[in-house]
Write a protein that holds these residues in place. Sequence first.
Motif, PDB file in Angstrom:
ATOM      1  N   UNK A 146       0.949  -1.281   0.105  1.00 21.31           N
ATOM      2  CA  UNK A 146      -0.016   0.263  -0.017  1.00 21.31           C
ATOM      3  C   UNK A 146       0.770   1.144  -0.184  1.00 21.31           C
ATOM      4  N   UNK A 147       2.090   1.099   0.200  1.00 21.45           N
ATOM      5  CA  UNK A 147       2.887   2.368   0.636  1.00 21.45           C
ATOM      6  C   UNK A 147       4.218   2.522  -0.899  1.00 21.45           C
ATOM      7  N   UNK A 148       3.569   1.740  -1.881  1.00 24.76           N
ATOM      8  CA  UNK A 148       4.444   1.793  -3.050  1.00 24.76           C
ATOM      9  C   UNK A 148       5.135   2.988  -3.515  1.00 24.76           C
ATOM     10  N   UNK A 149       4.490   3.932  -3.367  1.00 28.35           N
ATOM     11  CA  UNK A 149       4.868   5.439  -3.839  1.00 28.35           C
ATOM     12  C   UNK A 149       6.206   6.102  -2.825  1.00 28.35           C
ATOM     13  N   UNK A 150       5.896   5.882  -1.410  1.00 28.97           N
ATOM     14  CA  UNK A 150       6.919   6.012  -0.713  1.00 28.97           C
ATOM     15  C   UNK A 150       8.121   5.097  -0.712  1.00 28.97           C
ATOM     16  N   UNK A 151       7.735   4.003  -1.032  1.00 33.60           N
ATOM     17  CA  UNK A 151       9.073   2.973  -1.184  1.00 33.60           C
ATOM     18  C   UNK A 151       9.910   3.453  -2.421  1.00 33.60           C
ATOM     19  N   UNK A 152       9.243   4.002  -3.546  1.00 35.30           N
ATOM     20  CA  UNK A 152       9.964   4.119  -4.685  1.00 35.30           C
ATOM     21  C   UNK A 152      10.714   5.518  -4.692  1.00 35.30           C
ATOM     22  N   UNK A 153       9.926   6.176  -3.970  1.00 36.33           N
ATOM     23  CA  UNK A 153      10.888   7.798  -3.363  1.00 36.33           C
ATOM     24  C   UNK A 153      12.173   7.328  -2.980  1.00 36.33           C
ATOM     25  N   UNK A 154      11.858   6.502  -1.932  1.00 35.50           N
ATOM     26  CA  UNK A 154      13.174   6.354  -1.029  1.00 35.50           C
ATOM     27  C   UNK A 154      14.647   5.728  -1.791  1.00 35.50           C
ATOM     28  N   UNK A 155      13.806   4.609  -2.900  1.00 38.37           N
ATOM     29  CA  UNK A 155      14.722   3.921  -3.424  1.00 38.37           C
ATOM     30  C   UNK A 155      15.478   5.006  -4.573  1.00 38.37           C
ATOM     31  N   UNK A 156      14.569   5.646  -5.126  1.00 40.07           N
ATOM     32  CA  UNK A 156      15.042   6.654  -6.253  1.00 40.07           C
ATOM     33  C   UNK A 156      16.005   7.758  -5.754  1.00 40.07           C
ATOM     34  N   UNK A 157      15.782   7.894  -4.555  1.00 38.29           N
ATOM     35  CA  UNK A 157      16.920   8.905  -4.028  1.00 38.29           C
ATOM     36  C   UNK A 157      18.195   8.657  -4.047  1.00 38.29           C
ATOM     37  N   UNK A 158      18.425   7.138  -4.120  1.00 41.65           N
ATOM     38  CA  UNK A 158      19.758   6.831  -4.471  1.00 41.65           C
ATOM     39  C   UNK A 158      20.763   6.949  -3.240  1.00 41.65           C
ATOM     40  N   UNK A 159      20.299   7.214  -2.194  1.00 43.90           N
ATOM     41  CA  UNK A 159      20.961   7.061  -0.905  1.00 43.90           C
ATOM     42  C   UNK A 159      20.746   6.125   0.102  1.00 43.90           C
ATOM     43  N   UNK A 160      20.267   4.958  -0.513  1.00 44.76           N
ATOM     44  CA  UNK A 160      19.870   4.042   0.432  1.00 44.76           C
ATOM     45  C   UNK A 160      20.789   2.936   0.682  1.00 44.76           C
ATOM     46  N   UNK A 161      21.494   2.470   1.723  1.00 47.21           N
ATOM     47  CA  UNK A 161      22.446   1.453   1.840  1.00 47.21           C
ATOM     48  C   UNK A 161      21.804   0.173   1.842  1.00 47.21           C
ATOM     49  N   UNK A 162      21.965  -0.726   0.661  1.00 44.79           N
ATOM     50  CA  UNK A 162      21.147  -1.714   0.586  1.00 44.79           C
ATOM     51  C   UNK A 162      19.985  -1.719  -0.149  1.00 44.79           C
ATOM     52  N   UNK A 163      19.049  -2.746  -0.011  1.00 44.37           N
ATOM     53  CA  UNK A 163      17.913  -2.961  -0.912  1.00 44.37           C
ATOM     54  C   UNK A 163      16.396  -2.431  -0.315  1.00 44.37           C
ATOM     55  N   UNK A 164      15.643  -2.173  -1.195  1.00 42.25           N
ATOM     56  CA  UNK A 164      14.207  -1.639  -0.620  1.00 42.25           C
ATOM     57  C   UNK A 164      13.352  -2.816  -1.404  1.00 42.25           C
ATOM     58  N   UNK A 165      12.521  -3.462  -0.225  1.00 46.35           N
ATOM     59  CA  UNK A 165      11.667  -4.327  -0.424  1.00 46.35           C
ATOM     60  C   UNK A 165      10.230  -4.030  -0.226  1.00 46.35           C
ATOM     61  N   UNK A 166       9.404  -4.712  -1.198  1.00 48.99           N
ATOM     62  CA  UNK A 166       7.945  -4.697  -1.128  1.00 48.99           C
ATOM     63  C   UNK A 166       7.293  -5.794  -0.448  1.00 48.99           C
ATOM     64  N   UNK A 167       6.559  -5.569   0.723  1.00 50.77           N
ATOM     65  CA  UNK A 167       5.814  -6.977   1.058  1.00 50.77           C
ATOM     66  C   UNK A 167       4.436  -6.906   0.477  1.00 50.77           C
ATOM     67  N   UNK A 168       4.095  -8.100   0.356  1.00 54.88           N
ATOM     68  CA  UNK A 168       2.698  -8.540  -0.259  1.00 54.88           C
ATOM     69  C   UNK A 168       2.018  -9.408   0.708  1.00 54.88           C
ATOM     70  N   UNK A 169       1.528  -8.862   1.737  1.00 54.14           N
ATOM     71  CA  UNK A 169       0.605  -9.758   2.450  1.00 54.14           C
ATOM     72  C   UNK A 169      -0.732  -9.687   1.947  1.00 54.14           C
ATOM     73  N   UNK A 170      -1.614 -10.771   2.263  1.00 56.05           N
ATOM     74  CA  UNK A 170      -3.063 -10.678   1.828  1.00 56.05           C
ATOM     75  C   UNK A 170      -3.575  -9.569   2.670  1.00 56.05           C
ATOM     76  N   UNK A 171      -4.721  -8.751   2.055  1.00 56.90           N
ATOM     77  CA  UNK A 171      -5.356  -7.850   2.665  1.00 56.90           C
ATOM     78  C   UNK A 171      -5.999  -8.398   4.037  1.00 56.90           C
ATOM     79  N   UNK A 172      -6.240  -7.531   4.817  1.00 56.71           N
ATOM     80  CA  UNK A 172      -7.101  -7.877   6.013  1.00 56.71           C
ATOM     81  C   UNK A 172      -8.635  -8.565   5.539  1.00 56.71           C
TER      82      UNK A 172
END
Length: 322
Positions: free
Chosen positions: A296-322
């Motif tokens: 659900x927070x995909x936009x924030x994740x991409x913004x963080x990754x695209x900033x190019x200052x992340x040490x390591x990898x950014x991952x999206x969790x795909x859990x079933x919706x409640x």
Amino acid sequence: MQQYDDGLRDGASRAVRLESWGGPEVLALQDVPEPQAGDGQIRVRVKAAGLNPMDWIMTADAETAARFGLSLPAGFGTDYAGVVDRVGAGARGYAVGDRVFGAALSRAVADHVVLDANGDIANGIAHHTPDGVDDRTAATLSIAGSTAAAALDVLDLGPDDTVLIGGAGGGVGVFAVQLARIAGALVIGTGSPWSAEYLRSLGAEPVAYGEGLAGRVRDLGAGPVTAALDLHGTDTVHAARALGVPDGRICTIAGQVDGVPAANGANAAPDALENIARLVAAGRLRVPIAAAFPVEDIRAAVELQAARHVRGKVVIDLRPRP
């Protein structure tokens, strides 16, 4: 057809989609028809998806998207890990319940991906996930791992080498530094001053990037540099040349310089990713996870990754919706 309980209600599936090309603001999590595995195909219930710069680069504008064969509406993300939950007729080598990881070009951030059992990156690739490798880590391996492996194959490093790696703390650099060390090479890695300890933790001797790089490398007193890998552009190429490294032992992945070999993940050896996964399972290679976001927070994740200052990898969790 065999089935796996994926935790979703029948007919339910979600995918991150783009209705127009652009930045993180155009990404939207949508309900989509549940994809089905046809003959010779498998379906994977995705548990995690790893982000790479190519994900947002190739969906930023129509011209770039067309070069990758993408059209609207489009999916997003390429690296994934999950569990096989459907096996189509004639699909060999996989069974329901198998844990897998791989690449599905610009459609991995979704509850389900359908792949050809013997496919390529465009049609989807699946590798068996070894015991001891969790889904988040497995979801980071395909693009960055295969790119690093392909580049290091060009350099053919050994114990007598000292390799300069530009962009050593990035997503590909994490793999390149450690694979170079496993090959026996001494690694000098460029990064910002605040990343020095992080680079040391990966096995690299840190040096600040930017103007004067060649001089700073000489000042380290590590001996002659015999190979170089530029993961960001061409600055490391020029520094390596100034240090006397021949063009044939320099490699780029993001820039092009006449006379200097370039590599990408498509050039990796067929068993490269299985070998990397085994190294992870054995504890010989680690993949730092900088951040994990719910889908659900995909936009924030991409913004963080695209900033190019992340040490390591950014991952999206795909859990079933409640």
